[in-house]
Design an enzyme around this catalytic site. Structure first.
Site, PDB file in Angstrom:
ATOM      1  N   GLU A   1      -4.329  -0.342  -5.382  1.00 28.09           N
ATOM      2  CA  GLU A   1      -4.449   0.748  -6.361  1.00 28.09           C
ATOM      3  C   GLU A   1      -3.174   0.995  -7.179  1.00 28.09           C
ATOM      4  OE1 GLU A   1      -5.966   4.273  -4.438  1.00 28.09           O
ATOM      5  OE2 GLU A   1      -7.850   3.312  -3.898  1.00 28.09           O
TER       6      GLU A   1
ATOM      7  N   TYR B   1     -14.845   5.598  -4.355  1.00 26.63           N
ATOM      8  CA  TYR B   1     -15.161   6.860  -3.678  1.00 26.63           C
ATOM      9  C   TYR B   1     -16.096   7.734  -4.494  1.00 26.63           C
ATOM     10  CZ  TYR B   1     -11.682   5.382  -0.394  1.00 26.63           C
ATOM     11  OH  TYR B   1     -11.024   4.655   0.554  1.00 26.63           O
TER      12      TYR B   1
ATOM     13  N   HIS C   1       0.870  -1.183   0.000  1.00 19.70           N
ATOM     14  CA  HIS C   1       0.000   0.000   0.000  1.00 19.70           C
ATOM     15  C   HIS C   1       0.907   1.232   0.000  1.00 19.70           C
ATOM     16  CE1 HIS C   1      -4.323   1.384   1.066  1.00 19.70           C
ATOM     17  NE2 HIS C   1      -3.641   2.473   0.771  1.00 19.70           N
TER      18      HIS C   1
ATOM     19  N   TRP D   1      -1.992  10.898   3.066  1.00 17.42           N
ATOM     20  CA  TRP D   1      -1.028  11.135   1.980  1.00 17.42           C
ATOM     21  C   TRP D   1      -0.761  12.631   1.769  1.00 17.42           C
ATOM     22  CZ3 TRP D   1       1.057   6.650   2.021  1.00 17.42           C
ATOM     23  CH2 TRP D   1       0.290   5.502   2.118  1.00 17.42           C
TER      24      TRP D   1
ATOM     25  N   GLU E   1     -12.529  -0.752  -0.062  1.00 21.19           N
ATOM     26  CA  GLU E   1     -12.533   0.577   0.552  1.00 21.19           C
ATOM     27  C   GLU E   1     -13.743   1.345   0.051  1.00 21.19           C
ATOM     28  OE1 GLU E   1      -9.008   2.998   0.062  1.00 21.19           O
ATOM     29  OE2 GLU E   1      -7.688   1.294   0.380  1.00 21.19           O
TER      30      GLU E   1
HETATM   31  S1  NCW Z   1      -5.896   9.165  -1.896  1.00 25.00           S
HETATM   32  C1  NCW Z   1      -6.644   7.766  -2.264  1.00 25.00           C
HETATM   33  N1  NCW Z   1      -7.190   7.003  -1.276  1.00 25.00           N
HETATM   34  C2  NCW Z   1      -7.391   7.428   0.042  1.00 25.00           C
HETATM   35  C3  NCW Z   1      -6.282   6.834   0.863  1.00 25.00           C
HETATM   36  O1  NCW Z   1      -6.378   7.153   2.203  1.00 25.00           O
HETATM   37  C4  NCW Z   1      -6.185   5.322   0.735  1.00 25.00           C
HETATM   38  O2  NCW Z   1      -4.956   4.887   1.223  1.00 25.00           O
HETATM   39  C5  NCW Z   1      -6.331   4.929  -0.715  1.00 25.00           C
HETATM   40  O3  NCW Z   1      -6.417   3.538  -0.847  1.00 25.00           O
HETATM   41  C6  NCW Z   1      -8.692   6.836   0.308  1.00 25.00           C
HETATM   42  O4  NCW Z   1      -8.637   5.650  -0.518  1.00 25.00           O
HETATM   43  C7  NCW Z   1      -7.508   5.665  -1.349  1.00 25.00           C
HETATM   44  N2  NCW Z   1      -6.743   7.391  -3.497  1.00 25.00           N
HETATM   45  C8  NCW Z   1      -6.270   8.159  -4.568  1.00 25.00           C
HETATM   46  C9  NCW Z   1      -7.424   8.542  -5.388  1.00 25.00           C
HETATM   47  C10 NCW Z   1      -6.937   9.297  -6.536  1.00 25.00           C
HETATM   48  C11 NCW Z   1      -8.071   9.487  -7.498  1.00 25.00           C
HETATM   49  C12 NCW Z   1      -7.570   9.984  -8.781  1.00 25.00           C
HETATM   50  C13 NCW Z   1      -8.633   9.974  -9.827  1.00 25.00           C
HETATM   51  C14 NCW Z   1      -9.047   8.574 -10.238  1.00 25.00           C
HETATM   52  C15 NCW Z   1     -10.438   8.514 -10.776  1.00 25.00           C
END
Ligand code: NCW
EC number: 3.2.1.21
Length: 456
Positions: free
Chosen positions: A163, A300, A118, A418, A364
């Site tokens: 991701e 999300y 991660h 982050w 998530e």
């Molecule tokens: S920042 C992000 N997140 C947040 C983080 O806390 C977690 O570790 C991640 O797995 C909440 O969930 C994920 N993800 C990055 C999202 C970027 C979206 C960019 C556009 C894509 C459609």
């Protein structure tokens, strides 16, 4: 709305976001230590040095999980705790932490779901090129095997990567995440090497007897602005092409190779235009296509796009020439992310149809809001509404035939978000980062009841 009897309810976290103790028990440096300590990368100059101090407080945190009645807890392993530089001998003190954590979870009757990566790559590997270097994929497989050798007798559920799109394109494309590179060719190479690492690791896990293996992706339905509010809206030809392109770059780029052993032509073309596709070697797709059981879906918000004639590619989206990233006409969370609950059912139904070989799990889902502590309570009605709205859609997706096994809320605890640092709170449990006091938010109490009832 009652969920299937064996539906898995849980919560998720990630190592760098909660553990702290970054210099303890022989842990090496990760790219997020380096990145967060360099000025200008993270809001308020925050770092994960202490975070939720979970490394020292894991027993209390498992106590909270037990109180909520979680059946599953998804956490990630910090690779630099296991191999300080990313290769070579194993650090037994680092592994011992996860050994204790797994035992505490089992003692509390909570199934551990281990994510191997991660985002906290050992800095030593980054200095040899990180994910842009093919060798990192092989080092990842060795590390995965070492962890499985130690925990595999008690952990049945394994995720390789969290991701990979974010690791590749925010890490090496637009530089918003560690290691902060801005190079489309490096990002595309990294995406392939992440996939290769996934396949190599999945095979080692399988050979070691892992019960369930998954790849976790940040998938999203890709919609035109009109489709956000009207699922029946039919986009014109140019907008439909933009939608298809972004869906391919976001989701098919990862799931087609991992699940079906193929790369979409558009991805190969994008690679050709960004440094070439020479890093994709004969036989790689077979390696990437190691059998997996589940795809983990982190949802999300939808991704909203339309045709943008003449526009150059976005830095995070090599291959997105001619696409305009648009905003949804919807309320937003504190991250500025639009709240579109039925995006989740649309996504799950589509993935289940497109990838029938694998089951799905929501690994998530959750939201950041501006929480306020009042007399020791957090009345986060907006988060309860968000979770409730999305869980309805999970139920609808199951009704519509999606093969969905469980739901994990992001996140158990407020944590190091982050590039946003500590100012964005995703937890259902509030953390005071000065005193490390944990308080169940209203959403946690609500979730406990959902779990107890197995439904809404
Ligand atoms: S920042 C992000 N997140 C947040 C983080 O806390 C977690 O570790 C991640 O797995 C909440 O969930 C994920 N993800 C990055 C999202 C970027 C979206 C960019 C556009 C894509 C459609």
């Amino acid at each position: 709305m009652i969920f299937p009897e064996d539906f898995v309810w849980g919560a998720a976290t990630a190592s760098y976001q909660i553990e702290g103790a970054v210099k303890e028990d022989g842990r090496g440096q990760s790219i997020w230590d380096t990145f967060s300590h360099a000025p200008g990368n993270v809001a308020n100059g925050d770092t994960g040095d202490v975070a939720c101090d979970h490394y020292h407080r894991y027993q209390d945190d498992v106590g909270l999980m037990r109180e909520l009645g979680l059946a599953a807890y998804r956490f990630s392993i910090a690779w630099p705790r296991i191999q300080p530089d990313g290769w070579g001998s194993i650090n037994p003190r680092g592994l011992a932490f996860y050994d204790r954590l797994v035992d505490a979870l089992l003692e509390a009757d909570i199934s551990p779901y281990v994510t191997l990566y991660h985002w906290d790559l050992p800095q030593g590997l980054e200095e040899r090129g990180g994910w842009t270097d093919r060798d990192t994929a092989f080092r990842f497989a060795d590390y995965a095997q070492a962890v499985h050798d130690k925990l595999g007798d008690r952990v049945g559920d394994w995720a390789t990567l969290n991701e990979p799109w974010v690791s590749a394109y925010l890490g090496y494309g637009n530089g918003v995440h560690a290691p902060g590179q801005r190079d489309p060719a490096a990002a595309m190479r990294s995406a392939h090497h992440l996939l290769l690492g996934h396949g190599l690791a999945a095979r080692r896990l399988r050979d070691g007897g892992a019960r369930r293996i998954m790849l976790v992706v940040n998938s999203a339905p890709v919609l035109t602005p009109a489709q956000v509010n009207d699922p029946a809206a039919v986009p014109g030809e140019a907008d439909a092409a933009a939608v298809h392109r972004i869906h391919t770059l976001l989701t098919r780029q990862f799931l087609d190779p991992a699940v079906n052993g193929t790369y979409p032509a558009e991805v190969l073309e994008a690679a050709e235009r960004n440094g070439g596709a020479g890093h994709i070697k004969d036989g790689d797709l077979e390696l990437i296509n190691a059998p997996i059981d589940l795809v983990g879906v982190n949802y999300y918000n939808p991704c909203v796009v339309e045709s943008g004639p003449g526009l150059p590619a976005d830095a995070a989206w090599p291959g997105s020439e001619g696409v305009r990233f648009a905003t949804a006409d919807a309320p937003t969370t504190a991250m500025g992310w639009p709240i579109v609950p039925d995006g989740l059912s649309r996504l799950l139904v589509r993935l289940s149809r497109d990838y029938p070989r694998v089951g799905l799990m929501v690994t998530e889902n959750g939201a950041a809001f501006e929480d306020v502590v009042e007399n020791g309570r957090v009345h986060d009605a907006d988060r309860v509404a968000y979770l409730n709205g999305h869980l309805r859609e999970v139920w609808r997706a199951i009704e519509a035939g999606a093969d969905l096994r469980g739901y994990l809320v992001w996140s158990l605890l407020d944590n190091f978000e982050w590039a946003e640092g500590y100012r964005r709170r995703f937890g259902i449990v509030h953390v005071d980062f000065t005193t490390q006091t944990r308080v169940l938010k209203d959403s946690a109490v609500w979730y406990r009841d959902v779990i107890a009832r197995n439904g809404l």
